[in-house]
Design a protein around this motif. Structure first.
Motif, mmCIF file in Angstrom:
data_model
loop_
_atom_site.group_PDB
_atom_site.id
_atom_site.type_symbol
_atom_site.label_atom_id
_atom_site.label_comp_id
_atom_site.label_asym_id
_atom_site.label_seq_id
_atom_site.Cartn_x
_atom_site.Cartn_y
_atom_site.Cartn_z
ATOM 1 N N VAL A 1 0.853 -1.185 0.000
ATOM 2 C CA VAL A 1 0.000 0.000 0.000
ATOM 3 C C VAL A 1 0.888 1.233 0.000
ATOM 4 O O VAL A 1 2.059 1.179 0.401
ATOM 5 N N VAL A 2 0.315 2.343 -0.458
ATOM 6 C CA VAL A 2 1.026 3.615 -0.464
ATOM 7 C C VAL A 2 0.824 4.291 0.886
ATOM 8 O O VAL A 2 -0.288 4.355 1.401
ATOM 9 N N GLY A 3 1.911 4.769 1.468
ATOM 10 C CA GLY A 3 1.834 5.456 2.748
ATOM 11 C C GLY A 3 2.691 6.704 2.759
ATOM 12 O O GLY A 3 3.583 6.873 1.915
ATOM 13 N N PHE A 4 2.422 7.576 3.719
ATOM 14 C CA PHE A 4 3.176 8.813 3.887
ATOM 15 C C PHE A 4 3.917 8.768 5.224
ATOM 16 O O PHE A 4 3.299 8.593 6.273
ATOM 17 N N VAL A 5 5.232 8.916 5.182
ATOM 18 C CA VAL A 5 6.033 8.948 6.401
ATOM 19 C C VAL A 5 5.822 10.297 7.091
ATOM 20 O O VAL A 5 6.070 11.351 6.491
ATOM 21 N N THR A 6 5.358 10.258 8.333
ATOM 22 C CA THR A 6 5.105 11.489 9.075
ATOM 23 C C THR A 6 6.231 11.816 10.050
ATOM 24 O O THR A 6 6.483 12.981 10.334
ATOM 25 N N ARG A 7 6.894 10.797 10.577
ATOM 26 C CA ARG A 7 8.053 11.040 11.429
ATOM 27 C C ARG A 7 8.805 9.734 11.645
ATOM 28 O O ARG A 7 8.307 8.654 11.315
ATOM 29 N N VAL A 8 10.031 9.843 12.172
ATOM 30 C CA VAL A 8 10.873 8.677 12.445
ATOM 31 C C VAL A 8 11.282 8.716 13.910
ATOM 32 O O VAL A 8 11.699 9.749 14.425
ATOM 33 N N MET A 9 11.141 7.567 14.592
ATOM 34 C CA MET A 9 11.491 7.447 15.997
ATOM 35 C C MET A 9 12.543 6.362 16.177
ATOM 36 O O MET A 9 12.791 5.573 15.264
ATOM 37 N N THR A 10 13.135 6.334 17.354
ATOM 38 C CA THR A 10 14.152 5.334 17.676
ATOM 39 C C THR A 10 13.599 4.374 18.721
ATOM 40 O O THR A 10 13.082 4.797 19.758
ATOM 41 N N GLU A 11 13.704 3.092 18.440
ATOM 42 C CA GLU A 11 13.207 2.066 19.348
ATOM 43 C C GLU A 11 14.192 1.852 20.495
ATOM 44 O O GLU A 11 15.392 1.660 20.266
ATOM 45 N N GLN A 12 13.673 1.886 21.706
ATOM 46 C CA GLN A 12 14.534 1.690 22.868
ATOM 47 C C GLN A 12 15.067 0.262 22.900
ATOM 48 O O GLN A 12 14.388 -0.683 22.567
ATOM 49 N N GLY A 13 16.297 0.137 23.348
ATOM 50 C CA GLY A 13 16.897 -1.181 23.472
ATOM 51 C C GLY A 13 17.618 -1.611 22.219
ATOM 52 O O GLY A 13 18.809 -1.924 22.239
ATOM 53 N N THR A 14 16.909 -1.627 21.088
ATOM 54 C CA THR A 14 17.512 -2.078 19.834
ATOM 55 C C THR A 14 18.154 -0.946 19.059
ATOM 56 O O THR A 14 19.069 -1.173 18.262
ATOM 57 N N GLY A 15 17.665 0.297 19.256
ATOM 58 C CA GLY A 15 18.200 1.425 18.499
ATOM 59 C C GLY A 15 17.703 1.478 17.069
ATOM 60 O O GLY A 15 18.171 2.306 16.276
ATOM 61 N N ARG A 16 16.740 0.609 16.707
ATOM 62 C CA ARG A 16 16.209 0.627 15.339
ATOM 63 C C ARG A 16 15.402 1.892 15.080
ATOM 64 O O ARG A 16 14.754 2.425 15.983
ATOM 65 N N GLU A 17 15.431 2.353 13.830
ATOM 66 C CA GLU A 17 14.610 3.487 13.437
ATOM 67 C C GLU A 17 13.241 2.983 12.997
ATOM 68 O O GLU A 17 13.141 2.111 12.129
ATOM 69 N N ILE A 18 12.193 3.536 13.609
ATOM 70 C CA ILE A 18 10.820 3.144 13.312
ATOM 71 C C ILE A 18 10.098 4.350 12.715
ATOM 72 O O ILE A 18 10.128 5.447 13.283
ATOM 73 N N ALA A 19 9.474 4.143 11.574
ATOM 74 C CA ALA A 19 8.762 5.224 10.889
ATOM 75 C C ALA A 19 7.272 5.141 11.182
ATOM 76 O O ALA A 19 6.687 4.041 11.178
ATOM 77 N N ALA A 20 6.660 6.286 11.462
ATOM 78 C CA ALA A 20 5.205 6.383 11.559
ATOM 79 C C ALA A 20 4.678 6.654 10.154
ATOM 80 O O ALA A 20 5.027 7.663 9.530
ATOM 81 N N VAL A 21 3.866 5.742 9.632
ATOM 82 C CA VAL A 21 3.392 5.816 8.243
ATOM 83 C C VAL A 21 1.872 5.929 8.246
ATOM 84 O O VAL A 21 1.175 5.072 8.811
#
Length: 221
Positions: free
Chosen positions: A143-163
């Protein structure tokens, strides 16, 4: 042969009708939304005018006339609001209005969140492409989505995008998904191209799609 001809005509008529129906549905939604904003003001003005010009007020006091006048007043008000927002005085008034709403917890949550979403979608993203493809509702479907912001996951340090995932053909509703950045499929689409794709149900689209990024596989122990 006759039944094949009837079937072909029915299919052709259906395919001709669907774009008209979608256009009318979207137009009706937008028209009703804008007209609904100005309807109370128009009703009040007609009520005040009935004592001075009863004939004119009675002629205008029907559903279509009220809706058209309400639409014109709403569009004019939006134009004036946009003009004021680009002026120093208007910006100060909007800041004072924002400060007033900030004192009302529930209203500030809705108003502030919606305002931030509109501001994010109007700005060009830094780093990540705004329009992306994600797996939804399951792997293998996009599906098509729009990235609204990017956050950092605690513990793993992964970047998580709010779409934000808008629905078709009315993009004002949708879903919010939290997706790891490395699972996003970036596109070179603009916001206008993405909205045209969504509203048209995929009919207005480029000939090719970007390839899904290959995720690194973990080595077997």
């Amino acid at each position: 042969m006759a039944h094949l001809r009837v079937k072909r005509y029915l299919i052709t008529g259906l395919l001709t009708f669907i774009p008209l129906w979608v256009t009318w549905a979207v137009f009706k939604f937008v028209f009703g939304l804008l007209a609904g904003i100005g309807t109370p003001l128009v009703s009040a003005l007609l009520g005040a005018a009935s004592s001075h010009a009863p004939d004119a007020a009675a002629a205008l006091h029907n559903s279509w006339a009220v809706s058209v006048l309400a639409l014109l007043i709403t569009v004019l008000a939006m134009y004036i609001l946009g003009w004021l927002a680009t002026r120093v005085v208007g910006q100060r008034l909007l800041q004072a209005f924002d400060g007033l709403l900030a004192r009302i917890p529930l209203v500030q949550t809705i108003y502030g969140g919606t305002k931030k979403l509109m501001a994010v979608l109007q700005q060009k993203p830094s780093g990540l492409q705004r329009v992306v493809l994600i797996d939804f509702p399951r792997s293998g479907m996009k599906v098509v989505g729009f990235v609204t912001r990017v956050m950092t996951e605690q513990g793993t340090g992964r970047e998580i995008a709010a779409v934000y995932i808008p629905t078709t053909p009315n993009p004002t509703g949708g879903y919010l998904e939290l997706v790891p950045v490395d699972e996003l499929t970036p596109t070179d689409w603009t916001m206008d191209q993405a909205m045209a794709f969504i509203i048209s149900g995929g009919a207005v689209a480029p000939d090719t799609l970007p390839a899904t990024p290959t995720l690194p596989t973990e080595p077997r122990p």
